[in-house]
Design a protein around this motif. Structure first.
Motif, PDB file in Angstrom:
ATOM      1  N   LYS A   1       5.843  38.923  47.308  1.00  0.00           N
ATOM      2  CA  LYS A   1       5.116  39.282  45.815  1.00  0.00           C
ATOM      3  C   LYS A   1       3.693  38.917  45.866  1.00  0.00           C
ATOM      4  CE  LYS A   1       9.770  39.013  43.978  1.00  0.00           C
ATOM      5  NZ  LYS A   1      10.775  38.331  42.836  1.00  0.00           N
ATOM      6  N   PRO A   2       2.754  39.547  46.570  1.00  0.00           N
ATOM      7  CA  PRO A   2       1.477  39.078  46.493  1.00  0.00           C
ATOM      8  C   PRO A   2       0.980  39.299  45.391  1.00  0.00           C
ATOM      9  CG  PRO A   2       1.769  41.100  48.197  1.00  0.00           C
ATOM     10  CD  PRO A   2       2.909  40.505  47.670  1.00  0.00           C
ATOM     11  N   LYS A   3       1.163  40.115  44.381  1.00  0.00           N
ATOM     12  CA  LYS A   3       0.615  40.836  43.055  1.00  0.00           C
ATOM     13  C   LYS A   3       1.066  39.717  42.064  1.00  0.00           C
ATOM     14  CE  LYS A   3      -0.280  45.424  44.303  1.00  0.00           C
ATOM     15  NZ  LYS A   3      -0.150  46.920  43.901  1.00  0.00           N
ATOM     16  N   GLU A   4       1.917  38.984  42.523  1.00  0.00           N
ATOM     17  CA  GLU A   4       2.381  37.984  41.301  1.00  0.00           C
ATOM     18  C   GLU A   4       1.691  36.553  41.460  1.00  0.00           C
ATOM     19  OE1 GLU A   4       6.767  37.798  40.910  1.00  0.00           O
ATOM     20  OE2 GLU A   4       6.858  39.836  40.332  1.00  0.00           O
ATOM     21  N   VAL A   5       0.576  36.237  40.871  1.00  0.00           N
ATOM     22  CA  VAL A   5      -0.206  35.131  41.057  1.00  0.00           C
ATOM     23  C   VAL A   5      -0.124  34.213  39.942  1.00  0.00           C
ATOM     24  CG1 VAL A   5      -1.417  36.348  42.736  1.00  0.00           C
ATOM     25  CG2 VAL A   5      -2.180  36.195  40.414  1.00  0.00           C
ATOM     26  N   LEU A   6      -0.272  33.039  40.160  1.00  0.00           N
ATOM     27  CA  LEU A   6      -0.769  31.913  39.322  1.00  0.00           C
ATOM     28  C   LEU A   6      -2.278  32.005  39.126  1.00  0.00           C
ATOM     29  CD1 LEU A   6       1.932  29.192  39.876  1.00  0.00           C
ATOM     30  CD2 LEU A   6       1.625  30.511  37.662  1.00  0.00           C
ATOM     31  N   GLN A   7      -2.623  32.027  38.124  1.00  0.00           N
ATOM     32  CA  GLN A   7      -4.235  31.814  37.783  1.00  0.00           C
ATOM     33  C   GLN A   7      -4.572  30.489  37.030  1.00  0.00           C
ATOM     34  OE1 GLN A   7      -5.817  35.650  36.311  1.00  0.00           O
ATOM     35  NE2 GLN A   7      -5.668  36.536  38.323  1.00  0.00           N
TER      36      GLN A   7
ATOM     37  N   ALA B   1      -8.836  29.071  40.156  1.00  0.00           N
ATOM     38  CA  ALA B   1      -7.953  29.178  41.420  1.00  0.00           C
ATOM     39  C   ALA B   1      -6.892  30.389  41.014  1.00  0.00           C
ATOM     40  CB  ALA B   1      -7.394  27.976  41.795  1.00  0.00           C
ATOM     41  N   GLU B   2      -6.491  30.937  42.092  1.00  0.00           N
ATOM     42  CA  GLU B   2      -5.325  32.050  42.211  1.00  0.00           C
ATOM     43  C   GLU B   2      -4.565  31.570  43.195  1.00  0.00           C
ATOM     44  OE1 GLU B   2      -5.532  36.440  43.310  1.00  0.00           O
ATOM     45  OE2 GLU B   2      -5.896  36.136  41.260  1.00  0.00           O
ATOM     46  N   LEU B   3      -3.235  31.262  43.145  1.00  0.00           N
ATOM     47  CA  LEU B   3      -2.117  31.002  43.883  1.00  0.00           C
ATOM     48  C   LEU B   3      -1.258  31.895  44.080  1.00  0.00           C
ATOM     49  CD1 LEU B   3      -1.446  28.156  45.414  1.00  0.00           C
ATOM     50  CD2 LEU B   3      -0.187  27.601  43.472  1.00  0.00           C
ATOM     51  N   VAL B   4      -0.734  32.371  45.212  1.00  0.00           N
ATOM     52  CA  VAL B   4       0.330  33.063  45.401  1.00  0.00           C
ATOM     53  C   VAL B   4       1.647  32.367  45.888  1.00  0.00           C
ATOM     54  CG1 VAL B   4       1.274  34.968  47.123  1.00  0.00           C
ATOM     55  CG2 VAL B   4      -1.074  34.718  46.258  1.00  0.00           C
TER      56      VAL B   4
ATOM     57  N   ILE C   1       6.343  24.652  46.492  1.00  0.00           N
ATOM     58  CA  ILE C   1       5.964  23.178  46.235  1.00  0.00           C
ATOM     59  C   ILE C   1       4.675  23.057  47.148  1.00  0.00           C
ATOM     60  CG2 ILE C   1       6.674  20.898  47.089  1.00  0.00           C
ATOM     61  CD1 ILE C   1       9.406  21.494  46.438  1.00  0.00           C
ATOM     62  N   GLY C   2       4.715  23.550  48.629  1.00  0.00           N
ATOM     63  CA  GLY C   2       3.515  23.330  49.292  1.00  0.00           C
ATOM     64  C   GLY C   2       1.981  24.068  48.735  1.00  0.00           C
ATOM     65  N   SER C   3       2.385  24.962  47.910  1.00  0.00           N
ATOM     66  CA  SER C   3       1.246  25.575  47.281  1.00  0.00           C
ATOM     67  C   SER C   3       0.516  24.764  46.071  1.00  0.00           C
ATOM     68  CB  SER C   3       1.749  27.024  46.800  1.00  0.00           C
ATOM     69  OG  SER C   3       2.253  27.963  47.615  1.00  0.00           O
ATOM     70  N   VAL C   4       1.511  24.190  45.444  1.00  0.00           N
ATOM     71  CA  VAL C   4       1.068  23.334  44.440  1.00  0.00           C
ATOM     72  C   VAL C   4       0.466  21.931  44.971  1.00  0.00           C
ATOM     73  CG1 VAL C   4       1.824  21.536  42.526  1.00  0.00           C
ATOM     74  CG2 VAL C   4       2.845  23.901  42.784  1.00  0.00           C
ATOM     75  N   LEU C   5       1.087  21.455  45.937  1.00  0.00           N
ATOM     76  CA  LEU C   5       0.069  20.353  46.594  1.00  0.00           C
ATOM     77  C   LEU C   5      -1.172  20.850  47.229  1.00  0.00           C
ATOM     78  CD1 LEU C   5       2.991  18.555  48.690  1.00  0.00           C
ATOM     79  CD2 LEU C   5       1.636  17.589  46.700  1.00  0.00           C
ATOM     80  N   THR C   6      -1.381  22.160  47.747  1.00  0.00           N
ATOM     81  CA  THR C   6      -2.641  22.696  48.319  1.00  0.00           C
ATOM     82  C   THR C   6      -3.553  22.529  47.217  1.00  0.00           C
ATOM     83  OG1 THR C   6      -1.440  23.996  50.175  1.00  0.00           O
ATOM     84  CG2 THR C   6      -3.721  24.443  49.612  1.00  0.00           C
ATOM     85  N   LEU C   7      -3.090  23.289  45.985  1.00  0.00           N
ATOM     86  CA  LEU C   7      -3.923  23.351  44.825  1.00  0.00           C
ATOM     87  C   LEU C   7      -4.645  21.777  44.575  1.00  0.00           C
ATOM     88  CD1 LEU C   7      -5.055  24.940  42.460  1.00  0.00           C
ATOM     89  CD2 LEU C   7      -3.160  24.243  41.228  1.00  0.00           C
ATOM     90  N   ALA C   8      -3.307  20.841  44.425  1.00  0.00           N
ATOM     91  CA  ALA C   8      -3.992  19.635  43.915  1.00  0.00           C
ATOM     92  C   ALA C   8      -4.981  18.849  44.688  1.00  0.00           C
ATOM     93  CB  ALA C   8      -2.695  18.847  43.950  1.00  0.00           C
ATOM     94  N   VAL C   9      -4.770  19.062  46.272  1.00  0.00           N
ATOM     95  CA  VAL C   9      -5.530  18.445  47.145  1.00  0.00           C
ATOM     96  C   VAL C   9      -6.921  19.237  47.273  1.00  0.00           C
ATOM     97  CG1 VAL C   9      -5.965  18.258  49.784  1.00  0.00           C
ATOM     98  CG2 VAL C   9      -3.759  17.890  48.761  1.00  0.00           C
ATOM     99  N   VAL C  10      -6.936  20.488  47.306  1.00  0.00           N
ATOM    100  CA  VAL C  10      -8.169  21.111  47.302  1.00  0.00           C
ATOM    101  C   VAL C  10      -9.071  20.936  45.928  1.00  0.00           C
ATOM    102  CG1 VAL C  10      -9.292  23.457  47.745  1.00  0.00           C
ATOM    103  CG2 VAL C  10      -7.360  22.605  49.284  1.00  0.00           C
ATOM    104  N   ALA C  11      -8.288  21.377  45.122  1.00  0.00           N
ATOM    105  CA  ALA C  11      -8.882  21.787  43.456  1.00  0.00           C
ATOM    106  C   ALA C  11      -9.634  20.367  43.089  1.00  0.00           C
ATOM    107  CB  ALA C  11      -8.246  22.057  42.734  1.00  0.00           C
TER     108      ALA C  11
END
Length: 428
Positions: free
Chosen positions: A71-77, A63-66, A8-18
């Motif tokens: 599991k650092p190789k499993e990412v959302l792009q 953007a690329e999100l871990v 959840i924190g990652s999605v918020l980070t994406l929304a704020v930064v992107a």
């Protein structure tokens, strides 16, 4: 739970930064997009093709999100496009976000872009709304539909960092059906101003409410139905220099479950008071560090146990008042106050063993004859037996003669005091 919070924190980070979270003061727009790339703990972001005229412009980004540090190789792009409009008081940014790569079925589910609308004024105050498309899936005789989700949040720059002030999540409808079963969730809403900037220990409020949760099984031999109506749970935390006080309140208009009478007008609260703030902070710091790194589960448990014991050993108070529910034409009420006394336990097992001598409480319960009759009849009918009014009266008399309850007409009251490992019923 920690990995969910990470996601959840990652999605918020994406929304704020992107979508341009640091856009404020007119001169920063060009600088912001022309920086080219940004990096946080689990997010990398790159901008390309920025073009801005006097009143409108555009920018592309990827953007690329871990989601899981283990599991650092499993990412959302992602790939995104921002359409920017300038107004008298700031910018409005319309973003389309596409998922390019994702683990599991997420990529196939989100076939259409996510939509984000963001307004940023000259002071840096930001309002953003993310909307998902309708998500449907039909496979293996299972049909599911998730109507558009909305995620709204406000943010502002504080001490030269963008801080999220509050968040609202709305899931209007989710249905999942197959040959025999049906699941439906309607009107789920989450509102919170806690834990949005990576902090676990924070004063504030959180509320979750849901209009309807319904599950049914049409099996010919054992058809079943379960239903919750107008459910809500609220928490509020207060921090002082020394302690944390937190309150929880649950409400429910009606609950129907298989094989038990329906419950209505449910209200339950539970408050924890005088929790040591310093010890709690140390405990939450361990959880926070565990979120950001890939620690072995055994190592995390080893660190957490003494930190949790340090909180418990300080002692705290608890209370639960004005609880009630209705059933079968009757009403039950209950309340409790108590405390966990300070101790010096070194292991959780030691604390569990000492618990009877460390806890003290006083509890009050009352219920009426109609409720008891409804509950007992429901139970006895499974064996093909009905409870007569005289049977119920005999049961009430037995309970009163035991010295554990006091009867006032059709109302039975019970008071229990527990102290120093001893339980005492109070009937006076």
């Amino acid at each position: 739970m920690t990995k969910l919070k990470w996601g959840i924190g990652s999605v918020l980070t994406l929304a704020v930064v992107a979508v341009g979270g640091n856009l404020y003061a007119d001169k920063s727009l060009k600088t912001y997009y022309q920086q080219g790339s940004k990096q946080s703990n689990n997010l990398s972001l790159q901008y390309q093709a920025f073009n801005m005229g006097a009143l409108k412009g555009s920018a592309n980004w990827s953007a690329e999100l871990v989601l899981d540090p283990c599991k650092p190789k499993e990412v959302l792009q992602f790939s995104g496009q921002d359409n920017i409009k300038r107004s008298w008081n700031g910018y409005v940014i319309y973003s389309d976000i596409k998922i390019i790569q994702a683990p599991g079925a997420l990529q196939s589910l989100l076939k259409e872009p996510l939509k984000v609308q963001t307004t940023v004024n000259w002071l840096g105050n930001m309002n953003s709304t993310l909307t998902t498309p309708v998500i449907t899936r039909n496979e293996a005789q299972i049909q599911s539909r998730l109507d558009p989700i909305k995620l709204k949040f406000r943010a502002k720059p504080i001490d030269q960092q963008l801080k999220i002030l509050d968040l609202q999540l709305e899931i209007p409808n989710l249905t999942v059906t197959d040959k025999n079963t049906n699941f439906q969730m309607v009107g789920l809403k989450l509102e919170t101003n806690q834990g949005l900037n990576g902090e676990y220990l924070e004063a504030g409020k959180t509320k979750i409410q849901m209009d309807l949760l319904k599950m049914s099984d049409r099996d010919i031999n054992k058809p079943t139905n379960a239903e919750l109506k107008n459910f809500s749970i609220e928490t509020e935390s207060e921090l002082t220099d020394r302690v944390l006080n937190t309150e929880m309140l649950l409400r429910l208009d009606e609950m129907k479950m298989p094989f038990v009478p329906a419950m209505q007008k449910v209200q339950f609260n539970f408050n924890m008071l005088d929790l040591n703030r310093q010890k709690l902070q140390s405990f939450f710091d361990i959880l926070k560090n565990g979120d950001k790194s890939c620690l072995a589960q055994e190592k995390l448990v080893t660190d957490i146990e003494p930190a949790l014991l340090a909180v418990i050993n300080e002692g705290f108070r608890f209370e639960s008042k004005d609880n009630q529910f209705a059933m079968g034409g009757g009403v039950a009420q209950a309340g409790m106050t108590g405390r966990i006394m300070p101790s010096h336990q070194s292991t959780m097992m030691g604390f569990v063993k000492m618990m009877p001598s460390l806890i003290e409480y006083k509890a009050d319960v009352q219920f009426d004859k109609n409720m008891l009759s409804s509950v007992m009849n429901n139970y006895m009918q499974k064996g093909g037996v009905a409870m007569s009014d005289q049977n119920v009266e005999n049961m009430l008399s037995t309970m009163q003669q035991s010295g554990q309850v006091k009867r006032e007409g059709d109302i039975l009251k019970m008071s229990v005091e527990y102290k120093y490992g001893q339980k005492k019923f109070l009937t006076e």
